[in-house]
Write a protein that holds these residues in place. Structure first.
Motif, PDB file in Angstrom:
ATOM      1  N   VAL A 173     -50.153  -5.586 -40.457  1.00  0.00           N
ATOM      2  CA  VAL A 173     -48.976  -4.824 -40.051  1.00  0.00           C
ATOM      3  C   VAL A 173     -48.403  -4.142 -41.290  1.00  0.00           C
ATOM      4  N   TYR A 174     -48.247  -2.825 -41.208  1.00  0.00           N
ATOM      5  CA  TYR A 174     -47.688  -2.020 -42.302  1.00  0.00           C
ATOM      6  C   TYR A 174     -46.300  -1.533 -41.915  1.00  0.00           C
ATOM      7  N   GLY A 175     -45.452  -1.374 -42.925  1.00  0.00           N
ATOM      8  CA  GLY A 175     -44.124  -0.812 -42.720  1.00  0.00           C
ATOM      9  C   GLY A 175     -44.047   0.559 -43.353  1.00  0.00           C
ATOM     10  N   LYS A 176     -42.929   1.249 -43.105  1.00  0.00           N
ATOM     11  CA  LYS A 176     -42.703   2.531 -43.756  1.00  0.00           C
ATOM     12  C   LYS A 176     -41.219   2.678 -44.087  1.00  0.00           C
ATOM     13  N   VAL A 177     -40.924   3.518 -45.040  1.00  0.00           N
ATOM     14  CA  VAL A 177     -39.557   3.770 -45.455  1.00  0.00           C
ATOM     15  C   VAL A 177     -38.882   4.642 -44.413  1.00  0.00           C
ATOM     16  N   GLY A 178     -37.618   4.469 -44.250  1.00  0.00           N
ATOM     17  CA  GLY A 178     -36.868   5.273 -43.282  1.00  0.00           C
ATOM     18  C   GLY A 178     -35.937   4.411 -42.458  1.00  0.00           C
ATOM     19  N   VAL A 201     -51.428   5.724 -44.485  1.00  0.00           N
ATOM     20  CA  VAL A 201     -51.072   5.763 -45.911  1.00  0.00           C
ATOM     21  C   VAL A 201     -49.799   4.977 -46.189  1.00  0.00           C
ATOM     22  N   CYS A 202     -49.015   4.666 -45.159  1.00  0.00           N
ATOM     23  CA  CYS A 202     -47.822   3.836 -45.343  1.00  0.00           C
ATOM     24  C   CYS A 202     -48.281   2.414 -45.656  1.00  0.00           C
ATOM     25  N   ILE A 203     -47.393   1.596 -46.212  1.00  0.00           N
ATOM     26  CA  ILE A 203     -47.724   0.177 -46.394  1.00  0.00           C
ATOM     27  C   ILE A 203     -46.489  -0.707 -46.358  1.00  0.00           C
ATOM     28  N   ASN A 204     -45.428  -0.354 -47.079  1.00  0.00           N
ATOM     29  CA  ASN A 204     -44.233  -1.195 -47.141  1.00  0.00           C
ATOM     30  C   ASN A 204     -43.007  -0.419 -46.694  1.00  0.00           C
ATOM     31  N   GLY A 205     -42.095  -1.094 -46.036  1.00  0.00           N
ATOM     32  CA  GLY A 205     -40.843  -0.502 -45.587  1.00  0.00           C
ATOM     33  C   GLY A 205     -40.278  -1.294 -44.434  1.00  0.00           C
ATOM     34  N   CYS A 206     -39.073  -0.957 -44.020  1.00  0.00           N
ATOM     35  CA  CYS A 206     -38.361  -1.747 -43.010  1.00  0.00           C
ATOM     36  C   CYS A 206     -38.648  -1.322 -41.578  1.00  0.00           C
ATOM     37  N   ILE A 240     -44.880  -8.493 -37.393  1.00  0.00           N
ATOM     38  CA  ILE A 240     -43.955  -7.381 -37.127  1.00  0.00           C
ATOM     39  C   ILE A 240     -42.532  -7.785 -37.503  1.00  0.00           C
ATOM     40  N   VAL A 241     -42.108  -8.953 -37.065  1.00  0.00           N
ATOM     41  CA  VAL A 241     -40.762  -9.443 -37.398  1.00  0.00           C
ATOM     42  C   VAL A 241     -40.601  -9.572 -38.907  1.00  0.00           C
ATOM     43  N   THR A 242     -41.617 -10.092 -39.574  1.00  0.00           N
ATOM     44  CA  THR A 242     -41.545 -10.311 -41.012  1.00  0.00           C
ATOM     45  C   THR A 242     -41.495  -8.993 -41.772  1.00  0.00           C
ATOM     46  N   VAL A 243     -42.247  -7.994 -41.343  1.00  0.00           N
ATOM     47  CA  VAL A 243     -42.182  -6.673 -41.987  1.00  0.00           C
ATOM     48  C   VAL A 243     -40.771  -6.102 -41.857  1.00  0.00           C
ATOM     49  N   MET A 244     -40.187  -6.191 -40.671  1.00  0.00           N
ATOM     50  CA  MET A 244     -38.838  -5.654 -40.472  1.00  0.00           C
ATOM     51  C   MET A 244     -37.814  -6.383 -41.332  1.00  0.00           C
ATOM     52  N   ASN A 295     -38.559  -8.342 -44.284  1.00  0.00           N
ATOM     53  CA  ASN A 295     -38.883  -8.393 -45.717  1.00  0.00           C
ATOM     54  C   ASN A 295     -39.357  -7.077 -46.313  1.00  0.00           C
ATOM     55  N   GLN A 296     -39.700  -6.102 -45.475  1.00  0.00           N
ATOM     56  CA  GLN A 296     -40.143  -4.774 -45.902  1.00  0.00           C
ATOM     57  C   GLN A 296     -41.438  -4.784 -46.714  1.00  0.00           C
ATOM     58  N   VAL A 297     -42.311  -5.767 -46.429  1.00  0.00           N
ATOM     59  CA  VAL A 297     -43.588  -5.893 -47.134  1.00  0.00           C
ATOM     60  C   VAL A 297     -44.694  -6.067 -46.093  1.00  0.00           C
ATOM     61  N   ALA A 298     -45.821  -5.357 -46.273  1.00  0.00           N
ATOM     62  CA  ALA A 298     -46.953  -5.462 -45.350  1.00  0.00           C
ATOM     63  C   ALA A 298     -47.339  -6.931 -45.167  1.00  0.00           C
ATOM     64  N   GLN A 299     -47.812  -7.269 -43.974  1.00  0.00           N
ATOM     65  CA  GLN A 299     -48.102  -8.663 -43.631  1.00  0.00           C
ATOM     66  C   GLN A 299     -49.539  -8.850 -43.162  1.00  0.00           C
ATOM     67  N   PRO A 300     -50.105 -10.057 -43.400  1.00  0.00           N
ATOM     68  CA  PRO A 300     -49.515 -11.196 -44.082  1.00  0.00           C
ATOM     69  C   PRO A 300     -49.428 -10.940 -45.575  1.00  0.00           C
ATOM     70  N   ASP A 301     -48.458 -11.534 -46.211  1.00  0.00           N
ATOM     71  CA  ASP A 301     -48.180 -11.272 -47.619  1.00  0.00           C
ATOM     72  C   ASP A 301     -48.519 -12.454 -48.515  1.00  0.00           C
ATOM     73  N   SER A 302     -49.406 -13.330 -48.096  1.00  0.00           N
ATOM     74  CA  SER A 302     -49.692 -14.538 -48.869  1.00  0.00           C
ATOM     75  C   SER A 302     -50.563 -14.293 -50.093  1.00  0.00           C
ATOM     76  N   SER A 303     -51.300 -13.178 -50.120  1.00  0.00           N
ATOM     77  CA  SER A 303     -52.163 -12.881 -51.262  1.00  0.00           C
ATOM     78  C   SER A 303     -52.520 -11.398 -51.252  1.00  0.00           C
ATOM     79  N   ALA A 304     -52.669 -10.842 -52.430  1.00  0.00           N
ATOM     80  CA  ALA A 304     -53.047  -9.430 -52.536  1.00  0.00           C
ATOM     81  C   ALA A 304     -54.444  -9.181 -51.967  1.00  0.00           C
ATOM     82  N   ASN A 305     -55.286 -10.208 -51.925  1.00  0.00           N
ATOM     83  CA  ASN A 305     -56.668 -10.054 -51.465  1.00  0.00           C
ATOM     84  C   ASN A 305     -56.839 -10.244 -49.958  1.00  0.00           C
ATOM     85  N   ILE A 306     -55.778 -10.615 -49.255  1.00  0.00           N
ATOM     86  CA  ILE A 306     -55.858 -10.842 -47.814  1.00  0.00           C
ATOM     87  C   ILE A 306     -55.610  -9.536 -47.066  1.00  0.00           C
ATOM     88  N   LYS A 307     -56.411  -9.296 -46.033  1.00  0.00           N
ATOM     89  CA  LYS A 307     -56.267  -8.100 -45.195  1.00  0.00           C
ATOM     90  C   LYS A 307     -54.890  -8.071 -44.557  1.00  0.00           C
TER      91      LYS A 307
END
Length: 85
Positions: free
Chosen positions: A79-84, A28-33, A58-62, A64-76
């Protein structure tokens, strides 16, 4: 090879496959550092070593704090991040 969701254990090296546990569901997580989960080929653990793409995500999530790849909302996202941070 089939892909599965794996939760990061929070204590191991996020770049090593042994630091992840198989999840029976999509997280259920998606974005975070902090790394939350990866979507990777494997079985009980992700394929080892983790792919270059997954390691880059993984490096990019840490950073930018945004799930990756982040090139488009329609792309699978693989890697997910979480707050904390």
């Amino acid at each position: 090879m089939a892909r599965f969701w794996y939760a990061y254990n929070g204590i191991g090296d996020p770049f090593l496959s042994g630091s992840y546990n198989l999840l029976p569901f999509k997280p259920v997580c998606i974005n975070g550092c902090t790394i939350c989960a990866i979507y990777s080929p494997g079985s009980s653990v992700p394929s080892s070593p983790l792919s270059t793409n997954l390691r880059t995500y993984i490096v990019t999530v840490m950073a930018n704090q945004v799930a990756q790849p982040d090139s488009s909302a329609n792309i699978k996202k693989y890697v997910y991040g979480k707050v904390g941070c």
